[in-house]
Design a protein around this motif. Sequence first.
Motif, short mmCIF file in Angstrom:
data_model
loop_
_atom_site.label_atom_id
_atom_site.label_comp_id
_atom_site.label_asym_id
_atom_site.label_seq_id
_atom_site.Cartn_x
_atom_site.Cartn_y
_atom_site.Cartn_z
N TRP A 1 0.86 -1.17 0.00
CA TRP A 1 0.00 0.00 0.00
C TRP A 1 0.90 1.22 0.00
CZ3 TRP A 1 -5.24 -0.06 2.92
CH2 TRP A 1 -5.94 -1.22 2.62
N LYS A 2 0.31 2.39 -0.18
CA LYS A 2 1.09 3.63 -0.27
C LYS A 2 0.79 4.58 0.88
CE LYS A 2 1.46 3.19 -5.21
NZ LYS A 2 0.80 3.44 -6.45
N GLY A 3 0.59 4.03 2.06
CA GLY A 3 0.34 4.88 3.22
C GLY A 3 -1.11 5.33 3.36
N GLU A 4 -2.03 4.62 2.69
CA GLU A 4 -3.44 4.97 2.81
C GLU A 4 -3.88 4.85 4.26
OE1 GLU A 4 -3.15 3.22 -1.40
OE2 GLU A 4 -2.23 2.85 0.52
N THR A 5 -4.81 5.70 4.66
CA THR A 5 -5.31 5.69 6.03
C THR A 5 -6.49 4.73 6.15
OG1 THR A 5 -4.62 7.96 6.35
CG2 THR A 5 -6.25 7.11 7.89
N VAL A 6 -6.43 3.88 7.17
CA VAL A 6 -7.51 2.95 7.46
C VAL A 6 -7.98 3.27 8.88
CG1 VAL A 6 -8.11 0.52 7.81
CG2 VAL A 6 -6.54 1.18 5.98
N THR A 7 -9.28 3.38 9.05
CA THR A 7 -9.86 3.68 10.36
C THR A 7 -10.53 2.41 10.91
OG1 THR A 7 -10.26 5.93 9.63
CG2 THR A 7 -11.39 5.23 11.62
N LEU A 8 -10.18 2.07 12.15
CA LEU A 8 -10.74 0.89 12.81
C LEU A 8 -11.50 1.31 14.05
CD1 LEU A 8 -7.64 -1.50 12.78
CD2 LEU A 8 -9.58 -1.55 11.24
N GLY A 9 -12.58 0.63 14.30
CA GLY A 9 -13.29 0.83 15.56
C GLY A 9 -12.56 0.14 16.69
N ARG A 10 -12.70 0.63 17.88
CA ARG A 10 -12.00 0.08 19.06
C ARG A 10 -12.37 -1.40 19.28
NH1 ARG A 10 -7.96 -0.91 21.74
NH2 ARG A 10 -8.00 -0.75 23.97
N GLU A 11 -13.54 -1.80 18.89
CA GLU A 11 -13.97 -3.19 19.10
C GLU A 11 -13.16 -4.18 18.26
OE1 GLU A 11 -16.77 -1.47 15.94
OE2 GLU A 11 -15.88 -0.77 17.81
N TYR A 12 -12.44 -3.70 17.23
CA TYR A 12 -11.64 -4.58 16.38
C TYR A 12 -10.18 -4.63 16.80
CZ TYR A 12 -15.72 -4.30 13.40
OH TYR A 12 -17.00 -4.37 12.92
N VAL A 13 -9.83 -3.92 17.86
CA VAL A 13 -8.44 -3.87 18.32
C VAL A 13 -8.36 -4.60 19.65
CG1 VAL A 13 -6.53 -2.37 18.99
CG2 VAL A 13 -8.11 -1.66 17.17
#
Length: 79
Positions: free
Chosen positions: A19-31
């Motif tokens: 990837w080229k540094g794209e931003t991915v947002t995760l919800g806290r429930e997935y961490v």
Amino acid sequence: MLALSVTSVEQRHGQILGWKGETVTLGREYVATMQERHVSGGRTVLLASGAVVGFVAMITAVANLAAGSGGGGGGGPPR
């Protein structure tokens, strides 16, 4: 929410996609867990000090070699 800048992703079957540094947002429930690393101040000072001592030793050695390599001298004019 947790925002990550992604440089690579490994798929379940093992293929790695770049990837080229794209931003991915995760919800806290997935961490499950998070870890954070910090620079060690003591180790940084020790490394910097060692680098300075090595640099000074190298400069001193080069200066001593240059001072000791005179013209070679001889016993007068060639015959």
